[in-house]
Design a protein around this motif. Sequence first.
Motif, mmCIF file in Angstrom:
data_model
loop_
_atom_site.group_PDB
_atom_site.id
_atom_site.type_symbol
_atom_site.label_atom_id
_atom_site.label_comp_id
_atom_site.label_asym_id
_atom_site.label_seq_id
_atom_site.Cartn_x
_atom_site.Cartn_y
_atom_site.Cartn_z
ATOM 1 N N UNK A 108 0.820 -1.215 0.000
ATOM 2 C CA UNK A 108 0.000 0.000 0.000
ATOM 3 C C UNK A 108 0.853 1.264 0.000
ATOM 4 N N UNK A 154 2.812 2.339 2.229
ATOM 5 C CA UNK A 154 2.866 3.013 3.527
ATOM 6 C C UNK A 154 4.281 3.012 4.079
ATOM 7 N N UNK A 167 -1.009 1.407 -8.131
ATOM 8 C CA UNK A 167 -1.946 1.515 -7.012
ATOM 9 C C UNK A 167 -2.753 2.801 -7.074
ATOM 10 N N UNK A 201 -7.061 2.787 -6.343
ATOM 11 C CA UNK A 201 -7.209 2.807 -4.891
ATOM 12 C C UNK A 201 -8.587 2.353 -4.422
ATOM 13 N N UNK A 202 -9.617 2.767 -5.144
ATOM 14 C CA UNK A 202 -10.973 2.457 -4.697
ATOM 15 C C UNK A 202 -11.260 0.959 -4.725
ATOM 16 N N UNK A 261 -8.245 -1.580 2.931
ATOM 17 C CA UNK A 261 -7.212 -1.902 3.917
ATOM 18 C C UNK A 261 -7.838 -1.979 5.304
ATOM 19 N N UNK A 304 -6.381 -2.045 8.879
ATOM 20 C CA UNK A 304 -5.161 -2.001 9.691
ATOM 21 C C UNK A 304 -5.327 -2.786 10.985
ATOM 22 N N UNK A 326 -13.143 8.318 0.424
ATOM 23 C CA UNK A 326 -12.402 8.285 -0.832
ATOM 24 C C UNK A 326 -13.321 8.448 -2.025
ATOM 25 N N UNK A 362 -16.507 0.076 1.374
ATOM 26 C CA UNK A 362 -15.785 0.538 0.185
ATOM 27 C C UNK A 362 -16.166 -0.270 -1.041
ATOM 28 N N UNK A 394 -2.760 6.230 8.983
ATOM 29 C CA UNK A 394 -2.307 5.187 8.077
ATOM 30 C C UNK A 394 -3.381 4.850 7.043
ATOM 31 N N UNK A 404 -3.509 7.568 4.519
ATOM 32 C CA UNK A 404 -2.410 7.429 3.556
ATOM 33 C C UNK A 404 -2.734 6.355 2.517
ATOM 34 N N UNK A 405 -3.224 5.200 3.006
ATOM 35 C CA UNK A 405 -3.528 4.093 2.103
ATOM 36 C C UNK A 405 -4.624 4.500 1.133
ATOM 37 N N UNK A 406 -5.532 5.362 1.578
ATOM 38 C CA UNK A 406 -6.613 5.814 0.709
ATOM 39 C C UNK A 406 -6.185 6.911 -0.242
ATOM 40 N N UNK A 407 -4.912 7.301 -0.187
ATOM 41 C CA UNK A 407 -4.409 8.275 -1.126
ATOM 42 C C UNK A 407 -4.608 9.715 -0.703
#
Lengths: 271, 448
Positions: A68, A70, A85, A89-90, A94, A96, A119, A171, B181, B184-187
Amino acid sequence: MSMTIAEPITTTGPTASEPSPVSVRDMTVAYQRQPVLWNVDYAARPGTLVAIVGPNGAGKSTLIKALLELVPRASGDIEFFGQLYRNVRQRVAYVPQRTSVDWDFPVTAWDVVTMGLYGRLGWLRPVTRAARRQSLEALEQVGLAEYAQRQISQLSGGQQQRVFLARALVQNADLYLMDEPFAGVDAATERTIVGLLRTLREAGKTALVVHHDLQSVREYFTDVLLLNARIIAAGPVAEVFTDENLRRTYRGTLPLLDQIGHQMTLAGQSR
Amino acid sequence: MTDLLRLLTLQDYNTRIVLTGTALLGIASGVVGTLMLLRRRALIGDVASHAALPGVGVAYLVMERFQPGSGKWYPGLILGAACSAVAGLVVSQMLRRIRRIKEDAALALTLSLFFGLGVALFTMIQGLPSGQAAGLSEFVFGKPAAIVASDVQLLAVACFVVLLICGVCHKEFALLCFDQEYALAGGWPVGALDLLLTALVVGVTVLAMQSVGLLLVVALLVLPPTSARFWTDRLGPMQFVAAACGGVTAALGVLLSAAFPHLATGAVIVLMGTLGFVVSLLFGTRRGVVWRLRDQWRLQRRIGLDDLLRGIYELLESNLVVNDDLTAWPVDVAALERTRHWSQGRFPKLLQRARYEGLLRSDAHGQWRLTAAGRREALLAVRRHRLWELYLIHFADIAPTSVDRSADAIEHWLQPDLLEQLETLLLERHPQLAVPVNPHEALSEGVR
């Protein structure tokens, strides 16, 4: 109306020509003194549930974070559905680790799940009523609808984990990357997660799940990725999840690689 | 007296101006402070405010150099302060890059370095012929009386912009503060959002230097949100409460210091904010200390009453064979007191409390009896205790000899639905019982 355009209904199942949901070529991650990944080469098969298995410090979480973007990687190419990526993204969700946030934060479970739609809503757009409704449906899916208005610290650990899952579910992605969703959860939550994974698979989606419990790998997952700084083996559970491979995975990191990694860190420091 | 009245009814134009400006600042700092606190950047506000000081001095010198007498032009001073605050933050970030220096050390270093620089500059300016009247030190401790109408216009516009940004970027900031985090992952551009938030903090800091002073502005940023957290569990409302809290404390501070002119306004504002914090800490509806203590105290009392009633029931239990009306039998108080270890002075208090709640009655001869309500409560307490004991023995494999104490610890938390579950679970083994028999006896009989 725009919804139907944004989400075309695909009637065809996974085909051989379909690009892998996520593929990595020659990825190396070396960051400070933490676990390091060496030359990771991997492509997930579409529509599979993959357990990422390995000892502590094998770089399982790092792998997901590197995918990802990160954490920075020293080398390697990553593609999601054959693309970069940032373009898809959509389609990637993720989850965490539960311990990565402050659960005393002033939000309700419902608010957290709605974040999964930020998003798609885009910059500066306010949260729509439709988004709120979808979030509530996702909470229902994980069995937490009646807790929607609770502040998140008033949920049990398992319930908090399910809130994170709902945030990913809403999502409506095609690939799910989950970092230890089963860690420290109650039996009800474990059943919910397993049920969700099956539902995802039936919908043709793919999930990569960092997993600790070797006992349940065969039952919960179709594929497995054995990791210990490098990939020991990867593929369908029946072929790959053997005693021999497990022994090789848990034998401990290779001392030579360890030493080289340490020297790299030292060299980086002295500069 | 008439002066005070005039003041409080805001008839004085100057007071109105000062009050408006300061209250606006309080509102803006409440909203921005909430985000800053949730992002765990409170120290950044502190560094920004201290680092702004040399900027004020430099701006004064530069403006005096080009046009003598214009050195105290407010927007110019604000600009200087902002530049120097940003410089301070940049320096602290650079220090952090050096791995040996931890974040708190980097911040403390920058803070003292810039503040020292500022103080040195100020003393130098005081020595200049033009600097005698400058009175720049009011920016250190604040002097809202110096606010004039044009300043309020500037403050109003600036606060409006700050609130607008916070409103428009509400969901972005929420995401940033809650789960960096995931953002960030979602842009999401986490770095840019952090920069924007820092800019807001710096903006509020330099705007507030005139009224509360650079030394105390961090209190205005931190106190209202901290108080607000005790009243609400959601971000939006928290910002709203913090804004109200900041506005009111700032206004109160101005009024008080206008009524007692020898009090420094900035300090009074901070003290008002602290008062608000203490009130929230004690009485806040979300985890206020007073309510928590009250709940704890009530729970303790309920447990005590449960224990008392159960003790009475068990004393009278043998009489049940003769007469099943428990309310008819007098309670042997001395024996009851011996049934368990009561903490010092607790037993008589519990007796009184039980009588007050109508669970026990005492007659002219000093004899105590259960009332009808008391009997009902006693039965419930005994049932809870015994069901739980049975459960522990049958399902948790706890030895019957030690089960009494384990049950003591848990039984008070058994909710009605759990009790029902327990009952159905145990019904097969003890089908006929409304109140299960004492498992200690039942078991010893079984052994016999």
